[in-house]
Design a protein around this motif. Structure first.
Motif, PDB file in Angstrom:
ATOM      1  N   THR A 196       0.992  -1.035   0.221  1.00  0.00           N
ATOM      2  CA  THR A 196      -0.254   0.064  -0.071  1.00  0.00           C
ATOM      3  C   THR A 196       1.153   1.807   0.526  1.00  0.00           C
ATOM      4  O   THR A 196       1.934   1.004   0.403  1.00  0.00           O
ATOM      5  N   GLY A 197       0.455   2.223  -0.814  1.00  0.00           N
ATOM      6  CA  GLY A 197       1.669   3.591  -0.679  1.00  0.00           C
ATOM      7  C   GLY A 197       2.470   3.553  -2.407  1.00  0.00           C
ATOM      8  O   GLY A 197       3.322   4.481  -2.613  1.00  0.00           O
ATOM      9  N   ARG A 198       2.630   2.362  -2.369  1.00  0.00           N
ATOM     10  CA  ARG A 198       3.774   2.039  -3.697  1.00  0.00           C
ATOM     11  C   ARG A 198       3.019   2.169  -4.986  1.00  0.00           C
ATOM     12  O   ARG A 198       1.720   1.681  -5.197  1.00  0.00           O
ATOM     13  N   HIS A 199       3.861   2.649  -6.362  1.00  0.00           N
ATOM     14  CA  HIS A 199       3.568   2.556  -7.036  1.00  0.00           C
ATOM     15  C   HIS A 199       2.817   1.360  -8.158  1.00  0.00           C
ATOM     16  O   HIS A 199       3.845   0.442  -7.907  1.00  0.00           O
ATOM     17  N   VAL A 200       2.129   1.034  -8.964  1.00  0.00           N
ATOM     18  CA  VAL A 200       1.668  -0.410  -9.163  1.00  0.00           C
ATOM     19  C   VAL A 200       3.098  -0.941  -9.870  1.00  0.00           C
ATOM     20  O   VAL A 200       2.869  -2.617  -9.898  1.00  0.00           O
ATOM     21  N   CYS A 201       4.160  -0.244 -10.634  1.00  0.00           N
ATOM     22  CA  CYS A 201       4.853  -1.050 -11.648  1.00  0.00           C
ATOM     23  C   CYS A 201       5.495  -1.069 -11.009  1.00  0.00           C
ATOM     24  O   CYS A 201       6.537  -1.599 -11.015  1.00  0.00           O
ATOM     25  N   ASP A 202       6.181  -0.749  -9.773  1.00  0.00           N
ATOM     26  CA  ASP A 202       7.271  -1.346  -8.568  1.00  0.00           C
ATOM     27  C   ASP A 202       6.897  -2.507  -8.136  1.00  0.00           C
ATOM     28  O   ASP A 202       7.597  -3.243  -7.349  1.00  0.00           O
ATOM     29  N   VAL A 203       5.706  -2.764  -8.037  1.00  0.00           N
ATOM     30  CA  VAL A 203       4.858  -3.979  -7.647  1.00  0.00           C
ATOM     31  C   VAL A 203       4.744  -5.226  -8.709  1.00  0.00           C
ATOM     32  O   VAL A 203       4.926  -6.627  -8.386  1.00  0.00           O
ATOM     33  N   ILE A 204       3.603  -5.072  -9.743  1.00  0.00           N
ATOM     34  CA  ILE A 204       3.418  -5.979 -10.812  1.00  0.00           C
ATOM     35  C   ILE A 204       3.630  -6.297 -11.678  1.00  0.00           C
ATOM     36  O   ILE A 204       4.079  -4.558 -12.977  1.00  0.00           O
ATOM     37  N   GLU A 205       4.928  -6.972 -12.567  1.00  0.00           N
ATOM     38  CA  GLU A 205       5.615  -6.384 -13.713  1.00  0.00           C
ATOM     39  C   GLU A 205       4.550  -7.048 -14.407  1.00  0.00           C
ATOM     40  O   GLU A 205       3.227  -7.038 -14.557  1.00  0.00           O
ATOM     41  N   ASN A 206       4.238  -5.909 -15.528  1.00  0.00           N
ATOM     42  CA  ASN A 206       4.387  -5.729 -17.067  1.00  0.00           C
ATOM     43  C   ASN A 206       2.521  -5.756 -17.093  1.00  0.00           C
ATOM     44  O   ASN A 206       1.598  -5.463 -17.688  1.00  0.00           O
ATOM     45  N   THR A 207       2.070  -4.574 -15.821  1.00  0.00           N
ATOM     46  CA  THR A 207       0.864  -3.895 -15.671  1.00  0.00           C
ATOM     47  C   THR A 207       0.504  -3.243 -16.166  1.00  0.00           C
ATOM     48  O   THR A 207       1.391  -2.485 -17.158  1.00  0.00           O
ATOM     49  N   ARG A 208      -0.710  -2.530 -16.287  1.00  0.00           N
ATOM     50  CA  ARG A 208      -1.101  -1.733 -16.632  1.00  0.00           C
ATOM     51  C   ARG A 208      -1.791  -0.356 -16.057  1.00  0.00           C
ATOM     52  O   ARG A 208      -3.062  -0.590 -16.495  1.00  0.00           O
ATOM     53  N   MET A 209      -3.123  -1.337 -15.264  1.00  0.00           N
ATOM     54  CA  MET A 209      -2.936  -0.581 -14.860  1.00  0.00           C
ATOM     55  C   MET A 209      -3.183   1.073 -13.825  1.00  0.00           C
ATOM     56  O   MET A 209      -4.103   1.955 -14.075  1.00  0.00           O
ATOM     57  N   HIS A 210      -2.364   1.267 -14.567  1.00  0.00           N
ATOM     58  CA  HIS A 210      -1.642   3.091 -15.131  1.00  0.00           C
ATOM     59  C   HIS A 210      -2.565   3.143 -15.906  1.00  0.00           C
ATOM     60  O   HIS A 210      -2.828   4.638 -16.346  1.00  0.00           O
ATOM     61  N   ARG A 258      -9.159  -5.057 -16.319  1.00  0.00           N
ATOM     62  CA  ARG A 258      -8.543  -3.949 -15.214  1.00  0.00           C
ATOM     63  C   ARG A 258      -9.727  -3.407 -15.519  1.00  0.00           C
ATOM     64  O   ARG A 258      -9.904  -2.235 -17.150  1.00  0.00           O
ATOM     65  N   ILE A 259     -10.819  -1.816 -14.641  1.00  0.00           N
ATOM     66  CA  ILE A 259     -11.395  -1.523 -14.783  1.00  0.00           C
ATOM     67  C   ILE A 259     -11.111  -0.040 -14.048  1.00  0.00           C
ATOM     68  O   ILE A 259     -10.849  -0.276 -12.624  1.00  0.00           O
ATOM     69  N   PRO A 260     -11.443   0.712 -15.391  1.00  0.00           N
ATOM     70  CA  PRO A 260     -11.346   2.355 -14.447  1.00  0.00           C
ATOM     71  C   PRO A 260     -12.630   3.036 -13.938  1.00  0.00           C
ATOM     72  O   PRO A 260     -14.201   2.118 -13.908  1.00  0.00           O
ATOM     73  N   VAL A 261     -12.353   3.290 -12.011  1.00  0.00           N
ATOM     74  CA  VAL A 261     -13.563   3.546 -11.324  1.00  0.00           C
ATOM     75  C   VAL A 261     -14.016   5.094 -11.566  1.00  0.00           C
ATOM     76  O   VAL A 261     -12.987   5.739 -11.940  1.00  0.00           O
ATOM     77  N   VAL A 313      -9.815  -0.759 -10.402  1.00  0.00           N
ATOM     78  CA  VAL A 313      -9.418  -1.873 -10.174  1.00  0.00           C
ATOM     79  C   VAL A 313      -9.625  -3.526 -11.562  1.00  0.00           C
ATOM     80  O   VAL A 313      -9.175  -3.184 -12.832  1.00  0.00           O
ATOM     81  N   GLY A 314      -8.629  -3.630 -10.407  1.00  0.00           N
ATOM     82  CA  GLY A 314      -7.799  -5.213 -11.105  1.00  0.00           C
ATOM     83  C   GLY A 314      -8.160  -6.359 -10.673  1.00  0.00           C
ATOM     84  O   GLY A 314      -7.795  -6.986  -9.302  1.00  0.00           O
ATOM     85  N   THR A 315      -8.332  -7.329 -11.241  1.00  0.00           N
ATOM     86  CA  THR A 315      -8.596  -8.998 -11.243  1.00  0.00           C
ATOM     87  C   THR A 315      -7.544  -9.340 -11.697  1.00  0.00           C
ATOM     88  O   THR A 315      -7.717  -9.587 -13.176  1.00  0.00           O
ATOM     89  N   VAL A 316      -7.460 -10.732 -10.702  1.00  0.00           N
ATOM     90  CA  VAL A 316      -5.882 -11.398 -11.902  1.00  0.00           C
ATOM     91  C   VAL A 316      -7.313 -12.638 -11.568  1.00  0.00           C
ATOM     92  O   VAL A 316      -7.192 -13.183 -10.374  1.00  0.00           O
ATOM     93  N   ILE A 317      -8.104 -13.448 -13.063  1.00  0.00           N
ATOM     94  CA  ILE A 317      -8.367 -14.730 -12.440  1.00  0.00           C
ATOM     95  C   ILE A 317      -7.637 -16.358 -12.891  1.00  0.00           C
ATOM     96  O   ILE A 317      -6.548 -16.140 -13.278  1.00  0.00           O
TER      97      ILE A 317
END
Length: 457
Positions: A52-66, A91-94, A104-108
């Protein structure tokens, strides 16, 4: 009492989310993680509280949440590679009052065993797909499509429209234009857009085949047709192209006796292999290209008039680069991507002086010349931006300008000599300092000084 009840509800909700089959992450509009459920954090090897508080790119590889936060466009069932596994991500924008405030991102997944089985299956299918894609490209022969045809100028937009119209028919096409303008790319695009796209695309360079071998190359031969004939015979280009397209590049170089035979193929739609007495029907579309003035060659009796009218049913003319200079910035970007992916060197653009020179240069060698210049410049440029000092043709000290007739090797040598002379001059011929600036050893520097006969003045 009310607060206690709310705490119980929140605890239950958090427990449900943490035990869900999906992995869940929530980011704000800056891409900062606000929440991640426990199972996702554990898979990533992270502490649920530290993410919590970290940028999503620093935690999840190949993410596109941002990226989803920036675009506001949802991404559903996207394949994502995380920690050696293929995942299916949503990946759903709020939005609040039509303003994106996060995503919000979900991985199935199901369970570890099922996921490993599914992941292995996906990998197997991807490898199989790559194998079939490679096999199809090798058999099909067409590598380029209309998307590879860079240009938004009026002339190129018009040409792309003509290409689409030509592709929808089965008539012969004659592509004319100067050397280096991209005639072959046009031919590939026509085939890819046509109903023959799933069939072979066979290229014949009429200027590269010895005159004595033309007939066997185009039509093939039977076993024992002549001394040295391969056992079992050989299929000719027309036979290989049956059902598809044959591209006759530099058709102006076609020998006179082969012009007659080609005319017969166009008229009768059949070929006769060397050593055979039986004709064979072929269904082949003809696309020809030339940089020579065929009509002038007809007057000089170097090209058959009847053949010209047979292949020139749909004429396409590719404009030279000097007539569409507004396309140069886009071409530079596209060619640099191609060059850097091949060389592995990071070059992100050219400085303004270089682009201004590109826009003023006449480009007698067209796109091929531009690519050669960019490849030479990217080879010698020390940084990520190509500077004018490293571009062949810009310096006033250079005696000969780059032309489309020069090979890449010649361009590289000329540029190397110029860089060596300029560096030595700037260092007052201090060889140790010059070698350091150039990033080469003194021995290599001495060899190059000797090679180009560079003398201290």
């Amino acid at each position: 009492m009310f607060a206690a009840h709310e705490n119980v509800k929140n605890s239950i909700l958090e427990a449900i989310i943490d035990s869900a089959y999906e992995w869940i992450v929530v980011v704000d509009k800056e891409g900062i993680i606000q929440y991640m459920n426990r199972t996702y954090a554990e898979f990533l090897g992270e502490n649920i509280h530290s993410v919590t508080g970290r940028h999503v790119c620093d935690v999840i590889e190949n993410t596109r949440m941002h990226k989803v936060v920036e675009s506001g466009v949802p991404e559903i069932a996207d394949l994502q590679y995380i920690r050696g596994n293929y995942m299916i991500a949503n990946r759903i924008p709020v939005k609040v009052d039509d303003e994106v405030i996060g995503a919000v991102g979900t991985v199935i997944f199901r369970d570890t065993g099922q996921w490993k089985k599914m992941n292995s299956h996906i990998k197997s299918l991807l490898h199989e797909l790559e194998f079939y894609k490679k096999d199809w490209h090798e058999k099909n022969g067409a590598k380029y499509s209309l998307q590879d045809l860079e240009g938004r100028s009026e002339k190129m937009v018009h040409l792309k429209g003509q290409v689409k119209k030509a592709a929808s028919s089965d008539l012969p096409v004659l592509i004319s234009g100067e050397s280096g303008t991209g005639k072959e790319l046009i031919a590939h695009s026509i085939h890819q857009l046509s109903e023959r796209s799933g069939k072979p695309f066979i290229k014949v360079n009429c200027g590269a085949i010895p005159e004595t071998l033309f007939e066997s190359e185009l039509f093939g031969y039977e076993e024992g047709a002549f001394t040295g004939a391969k056992k079992g015979g050989k299929a000719g280009k027309f036979g290989l192209a049956d059902g598809g397209t044959i591209f006759l590049d530099e058709i102006g170089d076609l020998p006179s006796h082969m012009q007659i035979k080609l005319l017969r193929v166009l008229q009768e739609k059949e070929i006769e292999t060397i050593g055979s007495t039986v004709s064979r029907k072929v269904d082949v579309r003809i696309i020809a290209a030339t940089n020579r003035p065929l009509q002038q060659m007809i007057v000089q009796r170097q090209f058959r008039e009847d053949l010209y009218y047979r292949i020139n049913v749909i004429p396409l003319n590719v404009p030279p680069l000097r007539d569409r200079k507004e396309d140069i910035p886009g071409l530079v970007a596209k060619l640099l991507d191609k060059i850097t992916s091949r060389s592995g060197k990071r070059i992100i653009g050219v400085e303004n002086d270089v682009m201004n020179w590109f826009l003023s240069h006449q480009w007698p060698g067209n796109i091929r010349e531009l690519e050669n210049v960019l490849e030479a410049a990217s080879h010698f440029s020390p940084g990520e931006i190509i500077l004018a000092d490293f571009v062949p043709g810009i310096s006033h000290e250079r005696v000969t300008a780059v032309s489309g007739e020069k090979s890449l090797k010649e361009i590289l040598q000329e540029t190397e000599e110029k860089v060596l002379r300029d560096t030595l001059r700037d260092c007052s011929f201090d060889k140790k300092k010059a070698a350091s600036l150039l990033g080469i050893g003194k021995t290599v520097l001495y060899e190059k000084i000797k090679k180009y006969n560079i003398q201290e003045v």
